[in-house]
Every structure is written in C-alpha cells, then in structure tokens.
Design a protein around this motif. Structure first.
Motif, PDB file in Angstrom:
ATOM      1  N   MET A  35      40.793  49.132  33.531  1.00 22.59           N
ATOM      2  CA  MET A  35      42.212  49.315  33.110  1.00 22.59           C
ATOM      3  C   MET A  35      42.714  51.221  33.774  1.00 22.59           C
ATOM      4  O   MET A  35      41.741  51.786  34.168  1.00 22.59           O
ATOM      5  N   THR A  36      43.980  51.413  33.584  1.00 19.40           N
ATOM      6  CA  THR A  36      44.410  52.407  33.586  1.00 19.40           C
ATOM      7  C   THR A  36      45.116  53.668  32.358  1.00 19.40           C
ATOM      8  O   THR A  36      44.639  52.854  31.352  1.00 19.40           O
ATOM      9  N   MET A  37      44.692  55.000  32.059  1.00 16.37           N
ATOM     10  CA  MET A  37      44.658  55.761  31.472  1.00 16.37           C
ATOM     11  C   MET A  37      45.657  56.947  31.632  1.00 16.37           C
ATOM     12  O   MET A  37      45.513  57.493  32.820  1.00 16.37           O
ATOM     13  N   PRO A  38      46.537  57.498  30.810  1.00 20.97           N
ATOM     14  CA  PRO A  38      47.745  58.291  31.752  1.00 20.97           C
ATOM     15  C   PRO A  38      47.138  60.146  31.665  1.00 20.97           C
ATOM     16  O   PRO A  38      45.893  60.007  30.399  1.00 20.97           O
ATOM     17  N   TRP A  39      46.669  60.203  32.095  1.00 20.69           N
ATOM     18  CA  TRP A  39      46.390  61.487  32.260  1.00 20.69           C
ATOM     19  C   TRP A  39      47.215  63.361  32.756  1.00 20.69           C
ATOM     20  O   TRP A  39      46.743  63.653  34.171  1.00 20.69           O
ATOM     21  N   GLY A  40      47.979  63.317  32.634  1.00 22.50           N
ATOM     22  CA  GLY A  40      49.086  64.044  32.563  1.00 22.50           C
ATOM     23  C   GLY A  40      49.738  64.191  34.180  1.00 22.50           C
ATOM     24  O   GLY A  40      50.785  62.912  33.484  1.00 22.50           O
ATOM     25  N   ALA A  41      49.366  63.912  35.251  1.00 20.53           N
ATOM     26  CA  ALA A  41      49.861  63.791  36.029  1.00 20.53           C
ATOM     27  C   ALA A  41      49.855  62.558  36.849  1.00 20.53           C
ATOM     28  O   ALA A  41      50.856  61.930  37.462  1.00 20.53           O
ATOM     29  N   PHE A  42      49.172  62.649  36.091  1.00 20.22           N
ATOM     30  CA  PHE A  42      47.465  61.289  37.268  1.00 20.22           C
ATOM     31  C   PHE A  42      47.919  60.279  36.065  1.00 20.22           C
ATOM     32  O   PHE A  42      47.557  59.877  35.090  1.00 20.22           O
ATOM     33  N   ASP A  43      46.872  59.159  37.293  1.00 23.55           N
ATOM     34  CA  ASP A  43      46.034  57.765  35.494  1.00 23.55           C
ATOM     35  C   ASP A  43      44.699  58.053  36.267  1.00 23.55           C
ATOM     36  O   ASP A  43      44.063  58.014  36.728  1.00 23.55           O
ATOM     37  N   MET A  44      44.095  58.063  35.265  1.00 26.01           N
ATOM     38  CA  MET A  44      42.735  57.809  35.587  1.00 26.01           C
ATOM     39  C   MET A  44      42.494  56.501  35.403  1.00 26.01           C
ATOM     40  O   MET A  44      43.125  55.584  34.870  1.00 26.01           O
ATOM     41  N   ASN A  45      41.773  55.640  36.276  1.00 24.74           N
ATOM     42  CA  ASN A  45      41.227  54.875  35.973  1.00 24.74           C
ATOM     43  C   ASN A  45      40.089  54.260  36.585  1.00 24.74           C
ATOM     44  O   ASN A  45      39.346  54.628  37.475  1.00 24.74           O
ATOM     45  N   PHE A  46      39.482  52.743  35.919  1.00 26.59           N
ATOM     46  CA  PHE A  46      38.081  52.556  36.150  1.00 26.59           C
ATOM     47  C   PHE A  46      37.954  51.324  35.732  1.00 26.59           C
ATOM     48  O   PHE A  46      39.350  50.473  35.819  1.00 26.59           O
ATOM     49  N   ASN A  47      36.898  50.874  36.437  1.00 30.64           N
ATOM     50  CA  ASN A  47      37.315  49.842  37.685  1.00 30.64           C
ATOM     51  C   ASN A  47      35.409  49.372  37.006  1.00 30.64           C
ATOM     52  O   ASN A  47      34.815  50.039  37.917  1.00 30.64           O
ATOM     53  N   LEU A  48      35.337  47.713  37.280  1.00 28.92           N
ATOM     54  CA  LEU A  48      33.840  46.308  37.586  1.00 28.92           C
ATOM     55  C   LEU A  48      34.328  46.115  38.518  1.00 28.92           C
ATOM     56  O   LEU A  48      35.424  45.288  38.728  1.00 28.92           O
ATOM     57  N   LYS A  49      33.723  46.181  39.921  1.00 29.75           N
ATOM     58  CA  LYS A  49      34.174  44.651  40.918  1.00 29.75           C
ATOM     59  C   LYS A  49      32.946  44.252  41.403  1.00 29.75           C
ATOM     60  O   LYS A  49      31.615  44.735  41.576  1.00 29.75           O
ATOM     61  N   TYR A  50      32.720  43.341  41.529  1.00 29.08           N
ATOM     62  CA  TYR A  50      31.895  41.894  42.133  1.00 29.08           C
ATOM     63  C   TYR A  50      31.965  42.021  43.425  1.00 29.08           C
ATOM     64  O   TYR A  50      32.395  40.695  43.890  1.00 29.08           O
ATOM     65  N   TYR A  51      31.672  42.654  44.498  1.00 30.46           N
ATOM     66  CA  TYR A  51      32.050  42.630  46.164  1.00 30.46           C
ATOM     67  C   TYR A  51      30.446  41.739  46.296  1.00 30.46           C
ATOM     68  O   TYR A  51      29.583  42.389  46.413  1.00 30.46           O
ATOM     69  N   THR A  52      30.852  41.250  47.394  1.00 33.73           N
ATOM     70  CA  THR A  52      29.852  40.543  48.417  1.00 33.73           C
ATOM     71  C   THR A  52      30.243  40.476  50.178  1.00 33.73           C
ATOM     72  O   THR A  52      31.936  40.270  49.400  1.00 33.73           O
ATOM     73  N   ILE A  53      29.848  40.331  50.743  1.00 32.29           N
ATOM     74  CA  ILE A  53      29.541  40.844  51.719  1.00 32.29           C
ATOM     75  C   ILE A  53      28.881  39.146  52.774  1.00 32.29           C
ATOM     76  O   ILE A  53      27.380  39.626  52.129  1.00 32.29           O
ATOM     77  N   PHE A  54      30.139  38.278  53.479  1.00 29.67           N
ATOM     78  CA  PHE A  54      29.246  37.551  53.373  1.00 29.67           C
ATOM     79  C   PHE A  54      28.861  37.913  54.932  1.00 29.67           C
ATOM     80  O   PHE A  54      29.245  37.728  56.214  1.00 29.67           O
ATOM     81  N   ARG A  55      27.347  37.761  55.032  1.00 28.40           N
ATOM     82  CA  ARG A  55      26.358  37.946  56.333  1.00 28.40           C
ATOM     83  C   ARG A  55      25.722  37.038  56.740  1.00 28.40           C
ATOM     84  O   ARG A  55      25.787  36.102  55.623  1.00 28.40           O
ATOM     85  N   THR A  56      24.828  36.975  57.296  1.00 34.71           N
ATOM     86  CA  THR A  56      23.540  36.712  57.493  1.00 34.71           C
ATOM     87  C   THR A  56      22.705  36.097  56.108  1.00 34.71           C
ATOM     88  O   THR A  56      22.642  35.286  55.968  1.00 34.71           O
ATOM     89  N   LYS A  57      22.190  37.182  55.776  1.00 35.89           N
ATOM     90  CA  LYS A  57      22.187  37.181  54.410  1.00 35.89           C
ATOM     91  C   LYS A  57      22.998  38.619  53.667  1.00 35.89           C
ATOM     92  O   LYS A  57      22.947  39.348  54.047  1.00 35.89           O
ATOM     93  N   ASN A  58      23.708  37.504  53.114  1.00 34.29           N
ATOM     94  CA  ASN A  58      24.765  38.310  52.307  1.00 34.29           C
ATOM     95  C   ASN A  58      24.164  39.561  51.320  1.00 34.29           C
ATOM     96  O   ASN A  58      23.371  39.452  51.062  1.00 34.29           O
ATOM     97  N   VAL A  59      25.338  40.147  51.364  1.00 37.16           N
ATOM     98  CA  VAL A  59      25.447  41.608  50.350  1.00 37.16           C
ATOM     99  C   VAL A  59      25.705  41.605  48.795  1.00 37.16           C
ATOM    100  O   VAL A  59      27.579  41.287  49.690  1.00 37.16           O
ATOM    101  N   SER A  60      25.292  41.919  47.831  1.00 37.21           N
ATOM    102  CA  SER A  60      26.048  41.732  46.699  1.00 37.21           C
ATOM    103  C   SER A  60      25.694  42.984  46.197  1.00 37.21           C
ATOM    104  O   SER A  60      24.365  43.490  45.466  1.00 37.21           O
TER     105      SER A  60
END
Length: 236
Positions: free
Chosen positions: A199-224
């Motif tokens: 989500m984003t919310m205005p803050w002066g000339a900027f937007d505050m931006n917050f998020n959640l990511k479920y990240y997976t890197i596919f290796r021999t042993k995956n990194v999540s």
C-alpha cells in the motif's frame, strides 16, 4: 359622386376579410414569431458556448497524470528455508523505478541487496551469503481514495548470489588469534520470484510505501524468505 364611390371602396377594403389590412396584420404576426425564434436560437448558441467554456475550464484544471515513480525501500527478512536455523534473518534494501502502462497498472525494474552472515563451531567457520536481485516488477493499484492505495504484484528476475566460506584455526601462542586456512567462494546466477502485497500513502511530495514479499531463489537448496519492507516513492 366620385368622392362617395372612393369612400365606399375604402370601407369595403377595411371590412372585407382576407383583404390588405388583414394581410398586413398576418405579416406582422409572422415577423413577431420569427424574431422570437431568432432570439431562442441565439440563446441556445450562447448556452452551448458557455458549456464549451466550462468543458475547457475543466480540461485545463485537470492535474497532469504522473506516470513515473522511483523509490527506495529497506526491509527485514525472515528466513523460511530449511537452513533457517543456520542463516537466520537478514536485512535488505531495494531501489526501483516503474512506469504506468495502462490505468492503475505499472511495470518497472528494481535492484536489491540482501546479506546473510553466520558463524559456526566457536567462530572457526564463517559464512556469508549475499544476493543481488535484478527484477522485473508488475504492480496493479486498486481504485481507492487518494490517501490510501493498495496494490498487488509480482517480481521476477535473475539473482547474482555470492557464497563465501572461510575456515580458520586458532594460533598456539595463547593470544586467541586465528588464521585463515581455507576459503571457498561460489558465485552463481539463480532465478527468483516473489508475489507482492502493499500500500502507498501520500507524505508531502512523496508516497510512503509498505509491502510484504514472499521471495524464493531457486538454487540447489532453495532460499525462501518473507520480507517486510518500507520506504519512500517519488512520482513525476
């Protein structure tokens, strides 16, 4: 005698229906209605001109749409991999840019840095895992109020992964010093993928931006890992 005849003719013209005086009255009536129609047409034209001026004003008053956005985010990552007890959690930052493709839909690129460190066996073995993601991003901003804009998207791309293992041994001079006896470095390029909710919310000339990511890197042993990120975005 002639005078009497002329008077009679004149009287006949006045009282006989359909003759000259009646025609003159009808002509005046037609001219009156024509003038009224002309005034109505002129009023309609003026009304249309006012509507066009109002439309022009609304068009000019509409703010220019900001199609580009650049932002910086810092994050804390909870390791969800099988080796989470070894690598633990980590910090990261991402620098990204995106552009509006269609209404509420943006695509862009981001570059990040994620760092893990670990020590094992009484500080004899030291490990480091550094990831440099380069991702394509796609985000859809849901219609909402100007003060709150939720969005959902995905990130996917290549990750440059730098793995390092250093093996030390302590010196026998009782100084508790140690010396490097072996080093292993492994550099790979691995595919990564992450769904995003934010989500984003205005803050002066900027937007505050917050998020959640479920990240997976596919290796021999995956990194999540689950990343909680926050930062600022500037739109132009």
């Amino acid at each position: 005698m002639k005078l009497i005849l002329m008077l009679m003719i004149s009287l006949g013209l006045i009282f006989i229906p359909g003759l000259a005086p009646t025609n003159a009255f009808a002509q005046q009536e037609e001219e009156y209605y024509e003038e009224e129609e002309y005034e109505e047409d002129e009023y309609e034209y003026e009304y249309e001109d006012e509507e066009e001026e109002e439309d022009d004003y609304q068009w000019d008053a509409k703010p220019k749409q900001k199609k580009w956005a650049v932002g910086l985010q810092l994050g804390f990552n909870f390791n969800l991999s099988e080796n989470s007890d070894f690598w633990g959690n980590s910090f990261s930052f991402f620098l990204g840019i995106e552009r509006e493709i269609t209404k509420n839909f943006y695509m862009g690129l981001n570059l990040g840095f994620i760092n893990w460190t670990a020590e094992y066996d009484n500080d004899i073995d030291e490990y480091a895992l550094r990831v440099y993601p380069l991702n394509i991003t796609a985000n859809y901003y849901f219609p909402s109020t100007p003060n709150f804009r939720p969005y959902a998207g995905i990130e996917t791309g290549m990750n440059y992964v730098h793995y390092k293992h250093e093996d030390y041994e302590f010196l026998e001079d009782q100084t508790n010093r140690k010396t490097l006896v072996h080093k292993t470095i492994d550099d790979t390029k691995d595919f990564g993928f992450a769904p995003v909710l934010g989500m984003t919310m205005p803050w002066g000339a900027f937007d505050m931006n917050f998020n959640l990511k479920y990240y997976t890197i596919f290796r021999t042993k995956n990194v999540s890992f689950l990343a909680i990120n926050g930062g600022l975005t500037y739109r132009f």
